[in-house]
Design a protein around this motif. Structure first.
Motif, PDB file in Angstrom:
ATOM      1  N   LEU A  26       0.823  -1.204   0.000  1.00 12.91           N
ATOM      2  CA  LEU A  26       0.000   0.000   0.000  1.00 12.91           C
ATOM      3  C   LEU A  26       0.858   1.256   0.000  1.00 12.91           C
ATOM      4  O   LEU A  26       0.584   2.209  -0.739  1.00 12.91           O
ATOM      5  CB  LEU A  26      -0.925  -0.001   1.220  1.00 12.91           C
ATOM      6  CG  LEU A  26      -1.782   1.255   1.438  1.00 12.91           C
ATOM      7  CD1 LEU A  26      -2.697   1.498   0.249  1.00 12.91           C
ATOM      8  CD2 LEU A  26      -2.593   1.130   2.727  1.00 12.91           C
ATOM      9  N   LEU A  27       1.918   1.281   0.806  1.00 17.44           N
ATOM     10  CA  LEU A  27       2.809   2.436   0.837  1.00 17.44           C
ATOM     11  C   LEU A  27       3.461   2.675  -0.523  1.00 17.44           C
ATOM     12  O   LEU A  27       3.570   3.809  -0.984  1.00 17.44           O
ATOM     13  CB  LEU A  27       3.902   2.234   1.888  1.00 17.44           C
ATOM     14  CG  LEU A  27       3.614   2.632   3.337  1.00 17.44           C
ATOM     15  CD1 LEU A  27       4.882   2.527   4.154  1.00 17.44           C
ATOM     16  CD2 LEU A  27       3.042   4.036   3.435  1.00 17.44           C
ATOM     17  N   ASP A  69      -9.595   7.219   3.723  1.00 17.09           N
ATOM     18  CA  ASP A  69     -10.114   6.028   3.059  1.00 17.09           C
ATOM     19  C   ASP A  69      -9.940   6.072   1.542  1.00 17.09           C
ATOM     20  O   ASP A  69     -10.382   5.162   0.848  1.00 17.09           O
ATOM     21  CB  ASP A  69     -11.605   5.844   3.391  1.00 17.09           C
ATOM     22  CG  ASP A  69     -11.822   5.547   4.870  1.00 17.09           C
ATOM     23  OD1 ASP A  69     -11.001   4.817   5.445  1.00 17.09           O
ATOM     24  OD2 ASP A  69     -12.814   6.043   5.444  1.00 17.09           O
ATOM     25  N   VAL A  70      -9.338   7.126   1.026  1.00 20.54           N
ATOM     26  CA  VAL A  70      -9.180   7.233  -0.419  1.00 20.54           C
ATOM     27  C   VAL A  70      -8.232   6.150  -0.924  1.00 20.54           C
ATOM     28  O   VAL A  70      -7.264   5.783  -0.257  1.00 20.54           O
ATOM     29  CB  VAL A  70      -8.660   8.634  -0.815  1.00 20.54           C
ATOM     30  CG1 VAL A  70      -7.210   8.831  -0.379  1.00 20.54           C
ATOM     31  CG2 VAL A  70      -8.803   8.870  -2.305  1.00 20.54           C
ATOM     32  N   CYS A  71      -8.547   5.613  -2.077  1.00 23.12           N
ATOM     33  CA  CYS A  71      -7.730   4.553  -2.670  1.00 23.12           C
ATOM     34  C   CYS A  71      -6.634   5.170  -3.534  1.00 23.12           C
ATOM     35  O   CYS A  71      -6.909   6.054  -4.349  1.00 23.12           O
ATOM     36  CB  CYS A  71      -8.613   3.647  -3.523  1.00 23.12           C
ATOM     37  SG  CYS A  71      -7.711   2.311  -4.321  1.00 23.12           S
ATOM     38  N   PRO A  72      -5.385   4.767  -3.382  1.00 25.67           N
ATOM     39  CA  PRO A  72      -4.308   5.290  -4.240  1.00 25.67           C
ATOM     40  C   PRO A  72      -4.616   5.052  -5.712  1.00 25.67           C
ATOM     41  O   PRO A  72      -4.944   3.927  -6.104  1.00 25.67           O
ATOM     42  CB  PRO A  72      -3.083   4.491  -3.793  1.00 25.67           C
ATOM     43  CG  PRO A  72      -3.403   3.997  -2.429  1.00 25.67           C
ATOM     44  CD  PRO A  72      -4.883   3.776  -2.403  1.00 25.67           C
ATOM     45  N   ASP A  87       5.186  -6.587  -8.851  1.00 25.13           N
ATOM     46  CA  ASP A  87       3.793  -6.975  -8.632  1.00 25.13           C
ATOM     47  C   ASP A  87       2.862  -5.778  -8.749  1.00 25.13           C
ATOM     48  O   ASP A  87       1.743  -5.889  -9.275  1.00 25.13           O
ATOM     49  CB  ASP A  87       3.630  -7.622  -7.251  1.00 25.13           C
ATOM     50  CG  ASP A  87       4.217  -9.023  -7.190  1.00 25.13           C
ATOM     51  OD1 ASP A  87       4.560  -9.570  -8.258  1.00 25.13           O
ATOM     52  OD2 ASP A  87       4.352  -9.557  -6.072  1.00 25.13           O
ATOM     53  N   ILE A  88       3.303  -4.609  -8.252  1.00 27.95           N
ATOM     54  CA  ILE A  88       2.468  -3.413  -8.339  1.00 27.95           C
ATOM     55  C   ILE A  88       2.300  -2.984  -9.792  1.00 27.95           C
ATOM     56  O   ILE A  88       1.208  -2.605 -10.229  1.00 27.95           O
ATOM     57  CB  ILE A  88       3.074  -2.273  -7.488  1.00 27.95           C
ATOM     58  CG1 ILE A  88       2.911  -2.588  -6.003  1.00 27.95           C
ATOM     59  CG2 ILE A  88       2.402  -0.929  -7.816  1.00 27.95           C
ATOM     60  CD1 ILE A  88       3.579  -1.605  -5.087  1.00 27.95           C
ATOM     61  N   ASN A 126      -4.578  -3.059  -5.568  1.00 26.61           N
ATOM     62  CA  ASN A 126      -3.703  -2.243  -4.733  1.00 26.61           C
ATOM     63  C   ASN A 126      -4.486  -1.319  -3.813  1.00 26.61           C
ATOM     64  O   ASN A 126      -3.914  -0.507  -3.109  1.00 26.61           O
ATOM     65  CB  ASN A 126      -2.758  -1.412  -5.616  1.00 26.61           C
ATOM     66  CG  ASN A 126      -1.765  -2.272  -6.358  1.00 26.61           C
ATOM     67  OD1 ASN A 126      -0.736  -2.640  -5.832  1.00 26.61           O
ATOM     68  ND2 ASN A 126      -2.089  -2.615  -7.599  1.00 26.61           N
ATOM     69  N   CYS A 127      -5.815  -1.448  -3.842  1.00 26.88           N
ATOM     70  CA  CYS A 127      -6.651  -0.599  -3.003  1.00 26.88           C
ATOM     71  C   CYS A 127      -6.989  -1.354  -1.728  1.00 26.88           C
ATOM     72  O   CYS A 127      -7.868  -2.209  -1.712  1.00 26.88           O
ATOM     73  CB  CYS A 127      -7.928  -0.206  -3.742  1.00 26.88           C
ATOM     74  SG  CYS A 127      -8.892   1.035  -2.882  1.00 26.88           S
ATOM     75  N   ILE A 128      -6.267  -1.046  -0.670  1.00 28.69           N
ATOM     76  CA  ILE A 128      -6.476  -1.691   0.618  1.00 28.69           C
ATOM     77  C   ILE A 128      -7.077  -0.661   1.549  1.00 28.69           C
ATOM     78  O   ILE A 128      -6.513   0.415   1.753  1.00 28.69           O
ATOM     79  CB  ILE A 128      -5.145  -2.204   1.201  1.00 28.69           C
ATOM     80  CG1 ILE A 128      -4.447  -3.092   0.174  1.00 28.69           C
ATOM     81  CG2 ILE A 128      -5.365  -2.945   2.508  1.00 28.69           C
ATOM     82  CD1 ILE A 128      -3.014  -3.396   0.544  1.00 28.69           C
ATOM     83  N   SER A 129      -8.209  -0.947   2.100  1.00 25.57           N
ATOM     84  CA  SER A 129      -8.901   0.028   2.942  1.00 25.57           C
ATOM     85  C   SER A 129      -8.048   0.421   4.133  1.00 25.57           C
ATOM     86  O   SER A 129      -7.552  -0.425   4.863  1.00 25.57           O
ATOM     87  CB  SER A 129     -10.226  -0.546   3.435  1.00 25.57           C
ATOM     88  OG  SER A 129     -10.822   0.347   4.349  1.00 25.57           O
ATOM     89  N   ASN A 130      -7.881   1.721   4.324  1.00 22.26           N
ATOM     90  CA  ASN A 130      -7.149   2.205   5.477  1.00 22.26           C
ATOM     91  C   ASN A 130      -7.920   1.979   6.782  1.00 22.26           C
ATOM     92  O   ASN A 130      -7.398   2.197   7.865  1.00 22.26           O
ATOM     93  CB  ASN A 130      -6.822   3.692   5.320  1.00 22.26           C
ATOM     94  CG  ASN A 130      -5.736   3.913   4.305  1.00 22.26           C
ATOM     95  OD1 ASN A 130      -5.039   3.002   3.914  1.00 22.26           O
ATOM     96  ND2 ASN A 130      -5.627   5.159   3.843  1.00 22.26           N
TER      97      ASN A 130
END
Length: 301
Positions: free
Chosen positions: A170-171, A186-189, A280-281, A289-293
């Motif tokens: 995520l980082l 909660d925004v998705c990168p 992988d990214i 790649n969108c993991i809920s914060n």
């Protein structure tokens, strides 16, 4: 006139009377020499590395240019102090996003004291060093100046400790996103810059792969507690001033030792792990790649 760098994300910072690095307006980075063997070891490394004919010229570009040493006023007000004078790798960027990744599952060198080994091992155990082969030591995300709510985010070290594989992913996704940092936790990168920064012929992945090829054969040095520094400027990409790519440098060489003819498997293993994460990214769909914060209980301040 020397000043405090605003792009430093790891190590001792020159604030609140602490001895730390400084920069000038000529593209130089002044790193204070430590009084013990670490300072002399780092000077010796730079001198031997830059003059060693076994080091390919193509690899030299991944190390800061060494300009020697100089005695200047220390940042802590203690007076004159010897400093390494290096290339300021961020000097061409007004406001870069930066990530410092310490490579290796083991950060202590073989000849270290028991006390130092315990200190390093304790830190390695509470971070991702042992589990992933690397750890994110520092991070600064910079928003776009074109946005009215322009933000920057530089998490504290405590937040970066003991990250899981998914949190590291995520980082890395946030690092190449145009909507990061954001006030909305909660925004998705959006990973808007993933191809330009991580991918492409001058992207992070290709540069790390070139380093990997060298580490697969080099038996000159073993790099303990050394970091991969990645940085790029979002504004340059948005304004078309840059076609893509990022700066990749290896930094921090106080604990480099003679390889004695052996491959540096500790560094190579960590480098391969970082390469796998970035690969992988690049290859995975955006939604993966969108993991809920909301699942992240860490304090991101």
């Amino acid at each position: 006139m020397l000043k405090i760098p605003n792009h430093q994300v790891a190590g001792h910072k020159a604030v609140d009377g602490i001895l730390g690095p400084l920069i000038d307006d000529s593209g130089n980075f002044y790193k204070p020499l430590q009084n013990d063997d670490r300072g002399s070891n780092e000077v010796s490394f730079y001198k031997s590395f830059n003059s060693d004919p076994r080091v390919p010229k193509s690899i030299l570009r991944y190390f800061p240019i060494f300009h020697g040493t100089k005695i200047v006023n220390a940042s802590d007000g203690s007076g004159l102090h010897p400093h390494l004078v290096l290339e300021d790798v961020a000097s061409c960027y007004p406001n870069p996003s930066v990530m410092d990744v310490k490579i290796g599952s083991r950060t202590w060198y073989p000849e270290a004291s028991e006390e130092y080994i315990k200190k390093c091992l304790d830190k390695d155990r509470v971070t991702s060093s042992i589990t992933l082969g690397f750890r994110v030591s520092g991070l600064k995300l910079v928003g776009s100046a074109a946005k009215e709510d322009d933000l920057s985010w530089q998490p504290e070290r405590k937040f970066l400790q003991n990250l899981s594989a998914e949190e590291v992913k995520l980082l890395l996704s946030k690092f190449v996103s145009s909507n990061m940092p954001s006030k909305d936790v909660d925004v998705c990168p959006d990973r808007a810059f993933v191809e330009k920064v991580f991918g492409g012929s001058n992207g992070v992945l290709e540069q790390l792969l070139e380093l990997k090829k060298w580490f697969e054969v080099q038996t000159i040095f073993h790099f303990y507690s050394c970091s991969v520094l990645m940085l790029y400027d979002k504004e340059s990409l948005l304004n078309g001033k840059s076609s893509g790519g990022a700066v990749v440098k290896l930094v921090d060489f106080a604990h480099v030792v003679d390889a004695k003819g052996a491959i540096d498997h500790n560094f190579l293993g960590g480098l391969c792990s970082l390469i796998k994460f970035i690969s992988d990214i690049i290859a995975s769909p955006d939604d993966e790649n969108c993991i809920s914060n909301n699942n992240d209980t860490k304090d991101e301040h």
